[in-house]
Scaffold this motif. Structure first.
Motif, PDB file in Angstrom:
ATOM      1  N   UNK A   1       0.851  -1.188   0.000  1.00  0.00           N
ATOM      2  CA  UNK A   1       0.000   0.000   0.000  1.00  0.00           C
ATOM      3  C   UNK A   1       0.886   1.236   0.000  1.00  0.00           C
ATOM      4  N   UNK A   2       1.131   1.787  -1.180  1.00  0.00           N
ATOM      5  CA  UNK A   2       1.972   2.974  -1.292  1.00  0.00           C
ATOM      6  C   UNK A   2       1.150   4.238  -1.054  1.00  0.00           C
ATOM      7  N   UNK A   3       1.774   5.263  -0.502  1.00  0.00           N
ATOM      8  CA  UNK A   3       1.046   6.505  -0.213  1.00  0.00           C
ATOM      9  C   UNK A   3       0.585   7.198  -1.498  1.00  0.00           C
ATOM     10  N   UNK A   4      -0.606   7.790  -1.422  1.00  0.00           N
ATOM     11  CA  UNK A   4      -1.145   8.561  -2.550  1.00  0.00           C
ATOM     12  C   UNK A   4      -0.183   9.687  -2.898  1.00  0.00           C
ATOM     13  N   UNK A   5       0.027   9.960  -4.175  1.00  0.00           N
ATOM     14  CA  UNK A   5      -0.707   9.487  -5.356  1.00  0.00           C
ATOM     15  C   UNK A   5      -0.064   8.275  -6.049  1.00  0.00           C
ATOM     16  N   UNK A   6       0.856   7.596  -5.369  1.00  0.00           N
ATOM     17  CA  UNK A   6       1.511   6.456  -5.985  1.00  0.00           C
ATOM     18  C   UNK A   6       0.562   5.260  -6.057  1.00  0.00           C
ATOM     19  N   UNK A   7       0.696   4.471  -7.136  1.00  0.00           N
ATOM     20  CA  UNK A   7      -0.131   3.282  -7.288  1.00  0.00           C
ATOM     21  C   UNK A   7       0.425   2.142  -6.429  1.00  0.00           C
ATOM     22  N   UNK A   8      -0.474   1.302  -5.927  1.00  0.00           N
ATOM     23  CA  UNK A   8      -0.058   0.164  -5.116  1.00  0.00           C
ATOM     24  C   UNK A   8       0.735  -0.836  -5.961  1.00  0.00           C
ATOM     25  N   UNK A   9       1.572  -1.600  -5.291  1.00  0.00           N
ATOM     26  CA  UNK A   9       2.400  -2.612  -5.944  1.00  0.00           C
ATOM     27  C   UNK A   9       2.096  -3.992  -5.380  1.00  0.00           C
ATOM     28  N   UNK A  10       2.459  -5.031  -6.149  1.00  0.00           N
ATOM     29  CA  UNK A  10       2.425  -6.382  -5.617  1.00  0.00           C
ATOM     30  C   UNK A  10       3.733  -7.089  -5.958  1.00  0.00           C
ATOM     31  N   UNK A  11       4.003  -8.199  -5.271  1.00  0.00           N
ATOM     32  CA  UNK A  11       5.214  -8.962  -5.535  1.00  0.00           C
ATOM     33  C   UNK A  11       5.032 -10.396  -5.051  1.00  0.00           C
TER      34      UNK A  11
ATOM     35  N   UNK B   1       6.272  -5.297  -8.493  1.00  0.00           N
ATOM     36  CA  UNK B   1       7.578  -4.907  -7.951  1.00  0.00           C
ATOM     37  C   UNK B   1       8.473  -6.133  -7.848  1.00  0.00           C
ATOM     38  N   UNK B   2       9.765  -5.912  -7.847  1.00  0.00           N
ATOM     39  CA  UNK B   2      10.744  -6.986  -7.697  1.00  0.00           C
ATOM     40  C   UNK B   2      11.597  -6.668  -6.472  1.00  0.00           C
ATOM     41  N   UNK B   3      11.760  -7.645  -5.587  1.00  0.00           N
ATOM     42  CA  UNK B   3      12.500  -7.407  -4.355  1.00  0.00           C
ATOM     43  C   UNK B   3      13.419  -8.575  -4.045  1.00  0.00           C
ATOM     44  N   UNK B   4      14.612  -8.270  -3.569  1.00  0.00           N
ATOM     45  CA  UNK B   4      15.590  -9.286  -3.192  1.00  0.00           C
ATOM     46  C   UNK B   4      16.156  -8.908  -1.825  1.00  0.00           C
ATOM     47  N   UNK B   5      16.252  -9.853  -0.933  1.00  0.00           N
ATOM     48  CA  UNK B   5      16.747  -9.519   0.399  1.00  0.00           C
ATOM     49  C   UNK B   5      17.072 -10.734   1.232  1.00  0.00           C
ATOM     50  N   UNK B   6      17.449 -10.475   2.464  1.00  0.00           N
ATOM     51  CA  UNK B   6      17.705 -11.540   3.420  1.00  0.00           C
ATOM     52  C   UNK B   6      17.576 -10.954   4.814  1.00  0.00           C
TER      53      UNK B   6
END
Length: 213
Positions: free
Chosen positions: A113-123, A157-162
């Motif tokens: 849930x990104x803050x307005x006015x940004x569009x929401x993302x999924x991953x 969205x694309x995310x990489x982490x640990x």
């Protein structure tokens, strides 16, 4: 992201895995850039935040480290298992486990849930865990795998982490979290990069507070 049971005496033997994230969660060791040095971006309230550039991405990678007065199990439980948003994840709108491959491997679908006015993302996150009983450490790798879930009505969205939870004894752990996220769309890294450390600090502070309750 790792599930830890309280039913056996060995803390690491009880550790299973879970998945992520985030608000914003480098996947395998090879995915985490080792070419650039970390730069300290923020050091407040015993939480250290570092950033560094990574190859082939305009977005910075972020690392957070802190000490938490809680058990390995409690920190893992607070981080979350992917079957619903955890209380520390500011931007998590929804989270569900798509499939469980084994006790230490699963796929998770998240909506941010990104803050307005940004569009929401999924991953879609592929989460794999490793337990080192001798070092009293649990490490969970997180890597995007969009092939496991079709595109929805969101920007992917694309995310990489640990993240790593290391038991230090006396009810304290060292917690480390590394994440690099490409939010997709036409977002400028000049807007996102300067805000990464502050956003991560807020989430890690919430995680620590919840785990220590």
């Amino acid at each position: 992201m790792l599930r830890v049971s309280n039913q056996t005496p060995d803390a690491l033997h009880r550790a299973g895995l879970t998945l992520l994230l985030t608000v914003l969660l480098a996947a395998s060791a090879s995915a985490v850039s080792t070419e650039a040095e970390w730069t300290l971006a923020q050091d407040e309230k015993q939480i250290q935040l570092y950033t560094r550039p990574v190859p082939d991405s305009p977005f910075l990678e972020v690392k957070a480290t802190t000490l938490i007065n809680a058990s390995v199990e409690k920190v893992a439980e607070t981080f979350g298992y992917g079957d619903g948003c955890s209380g520390w994840q500011t931007m998590c709108q929804s989270s569900e486990v798509l499939s469980t491959v084994s006790e230490t491997e699963r796929y998770v679908y998240l909506v941010l849930d990104l803050p307005w006015p940004l569009e929401d993302r999924d991953m879609v996150i592929h989460s794999t865990g490793q337990i080192d009983r001798e070092a009293n450490t649990v490490t969970v790798q997180l890597q995007s795998d969009s092939s496991k879930h079709p595109a929805q009505d969101f920007i992917r969205a694309e995310s990489h982490g640990m993240y790593q939870i290391k038991g230090l004894g006396d009810g304290q752990v060292e917690f480390t979290y590394i994440i690099r996220t490409d939010l997709g769309g036409d977002l400028s890294p000049d807007i996102i990069n300067p805000r990464l450390a502050a956003s991560m600090h807020s989430d890690i502070a919430s995680l620590r507070e919840l785990a220590e309750k």
